[in-house]
Scaffold this active site. Structure first.
Site, PDB file in Angstrom:
ATOM      1  N   GLY A  48       0.874  -1.318   0.061  1.00  0.00           N
ATOM      2  CA  GLY A  48      -0.049  -0.079   0.056  1.00  0.00           C
ATOM      3  C   GLY A  48       1.105   1.099  -0.079  1.00  0.00           C
ATOM      4  O   GLY A  48       1.793   0.893   0.485  1.00  0.00           O
ATOM      5  N   GLN A  53       3.118   9.670   1.469  1.00  0.00           N
ATOM      6  CA  GLN A  53       4.200   9.029   1.596  1.00  0.00           C
ATOM      7  C   GLN A  53       4.968   9.548   0.221  1.00  0.00           C
ATOM      8  O   GLN A  53       6.168   9.133   0.164  1.00  0.00           O
ATOM      9  CB  GLN A  53       3.850   7.586   1.448  1.00  0.00           C
ATOM     10  CG  GLN A  53       3.314   7.107   2.728  1.00  0.00           C
ATOM     11  CD  GLN A  53       3.062   5.495   2.913  1.00  0.00           C
ATOM     12  OE1 GLN A  53       2.471   5.106   2.312  1.00  0.00           O
ATOM     13  NE2 GLN A  53       4.227   4.912   3.327  1.00  0.00           N
ATOM     14  N   CYS A 100       6.318  -0.133   7.293  1.00  0.00           N
ATOM     15  CA  CYS A 100       5.776   0.912   6.290  1.00  0.00           C
ATOM     16  C   CYS A 100       6.969   1.651   5.594  1.00  0.00           C
ATOM     17  O   CYS A 100       8.098   1.595   6.144  1.00  0.00           O
ATOM     18  CB  CYS A 100       5.444   2.196   7.366  1.00  0.00           C
ATOM     19  SG  CYS A 100       4.803   3.817   6.621  1.00  0.00           S
ATOM     20  N   LEU A 101       6.821   1.866   4.205  1.00  0.00           N
ATOM     21  CA  LEU A 101       7.987   2.381   3.784  1.00  0.00           C
ATOM     22  C   LEU A 101       8.461   3.703   4.046  1.00  0.00           C
ATOM     23  O   LEU A 101       9.787   4.086   3.640  1.00  0.00           O
ATOM     24  CB  LEU A 101       7.466   2.722   2.291  1.00  0.00           C
ATOM     25  CG  LEU A 101       7.044   1.409   1.369  1.00  0.00           C
ATOM     26  CD1 LEU A 101       6.665   1.803  -0.052  1.00  0.00           C
ATOM     27  CD2 LEU A 101       8.356   0.581   1.075  1.00  0.00           C
ATOM     28  N   HIS A 142      -4.060   1.325   7.538  1.00  0.00           N
ATOM     29  CA  HIS A 142      -2.916   1.647   7.822  1.00  0.00           C
ATOM     30  C   HIS A 142      -2.673   2.969   6.843  1.00  0.00           C
ATOM     31  O   HIS A 142      -2.186   3.936   6.930  1.00  0.00           O
ATOM     32  CB  HIS A 142      -1.888   0.739   7.334  1.00  0.00           C
ATOM     33  CG  HIS A 142      -0.290   1.000   7.428  1.00  0.00           C
ATOM     34  ND1 HIS A 142       0.654   0.630   8.103  1.00  0.00           N
ATOM     35  CD2 HIS A 142       0.233   1.868   6.445  1.00  0.00           C
ATOM     36  CE1 HIS A 142       1.918   1.177   7.778  1.00  0.00           C
ATOM     37  NE2 HIS A 142       1.611   1.812   6.838  1.00  0.00           N
ATOM     38  N   GLU A 143      -3.087   2.631   5.753  1.00  0.00           N
ATOM     39  CA  GLU A 143      -3.217   3.964   4.585  1.00  0.00           C
ATOM     40  C   GLU A 143      -4.112   4.854   4.982  1.00  0.00           C
ATOM     41  O   GLU A 143      -3.656   6.012   4.835  1.00  0.00           O
ATOM     42  CB  GLU A 143      -3.710   3.251   3.224  1.00  0.00           C
ATOM     43  CG  GLU A 143      -2.655   2.235   2.554  1.00  0.00           C
ATOM     44  CD  GLU A 143      -1.311   2.443   2.634  1.00  0.00           C
ATOM     45  OE1 GLU A 143      -0.983   3.429   2.710  1.00  0.00           O
ATOM     46  OE2 GLU A 143      -0.728   1.443   3.010  1.00  0.00           O
ATOM     47  N   HIS A 146      -2.071   7.230   7.333  1.00  0.00           N
ATOM     48  CA  HIS A 146      -1.619   8.364   6.679  1.00  0.00           C
ATOM     49  C   HIS A 146      -2.337   9.672   6.121  1.00  0.00           C
ATOM     50  O   HIS A 146      -1.593  10.568   6.056  1.00  0.00           O
ATOM     51  CB  HIS A 146      -0.835   7.571   5.434  1.00  0.00           C
ATOM     52  CG  HIS A 146       0.392   6.808   5.626  1.00  0.00           C
ATOM     53  ND1 HIS A 146       1.452   7.015   6.286  1.00  0.00           N
ATOM     54  CD2 HIS A 146       0.759   5.426   5.571  1.00  0.00           C
ATOM     55  CE1 HIS A 146       2.368   6.277   6.601  1.00  0.00           C
ATOM     56  NE2 HIS A 146       1.825   4.917   5.926  1.00  0.00           N
TER      57      HIS A 146
HETATM   58 ZN   LIG Z   1       2.858   3.344   5.704  1.00  0.00          ZN
END
Ligand SMILES: [Zn+2]
Length: 183
Positions: A48, A53, A100-101, A142-143, A146
């Site tokens: 995702g 991000q 998480c990236l 999670h998304e 963000h």
């Molecule tokens: Zn993330």
């Protein structure tokens, strides 16, 4: 085009992202952004990726869960969600590992609602209204965090599970190995 991923500490990850005007969804610029987000997610093996991000403070995310041996992790086809809204289906929460990236090389255990209702627009501007369970529900939560300036670290009940990826793989990963994904 592969986009640069913001890492924690960058203010864009802590700001509330703005709604996307529905009339802009079909514009060339917005479609290009979605394509770039998908390419970036694939490049970094994410499941995702949310607008903030990639330094874009708007309410959009892409996600895709590839098929795996882990039966707890049903595949989710590639999708884009615009202006998503989540409603928990009940009070039940489940704990699971997340990465998480934007928080590179770390994993931690995060409680999430087991099921959520997703209401959003897709990349054609058409309404999405579905119920997600399990890992799909986890990725959506999670998304959407963000988009509100949150990261999974904020949701951890305590920090004792926080692990570097290498140690996660060595001591905590499911036995069949490489199950570490970033959102
Ligand atoms: Zn993330």
């Amino acid at each position: 085009m592969i986009l640069k991923v913001a890492r924690i500490g960058h203010p864009v990850l802590r700001a509330r992202a703005k709604e996307v005007p529905p009339g802009e969804i079909r514009s060339a610029a917005f479609q290009r952004l979605l394509d770039d987000m998908v390419e970036t997610m694939h490049e970094y093996d994410g499941v995702g990726l949310a607008g903030p991000q990639v330094h874009v403070g708007i309410r959009v995310a892409v996600l895709e869960v590839p098929a795996s041996d882990d039966r707890a992790r049903a595949p989710v086809p590639l999708m884009a969600v615009v202006n998503p809204r989540l409603t928990p289906l009940d009070d039940e929460k489940v704990r699971g590992w997340e990465g998480c990236l934007s928080v590179p090389d770390l994993r931690g255990i995060v409680p999430r609602h087991r099921g959520v209702r997703l209401q959003a627009l897709d990349r054609e501007g058409q309404p999405i209204d579905l119920q997600a369970q399990g890992f799909f529900a986890r990725v959506l939560q999670h998304e959407c965090d963000h988009l509100d300036g949150g990261v999974y670290l904020d949701r951890m009940e305590e920090m004792r599970s926080l692990s570097f990826l290498r140690e996660f793989t060595r001591f905590h990963a499911p036995r069949d190995g490489d199950e570490a994904d970033d959102d």
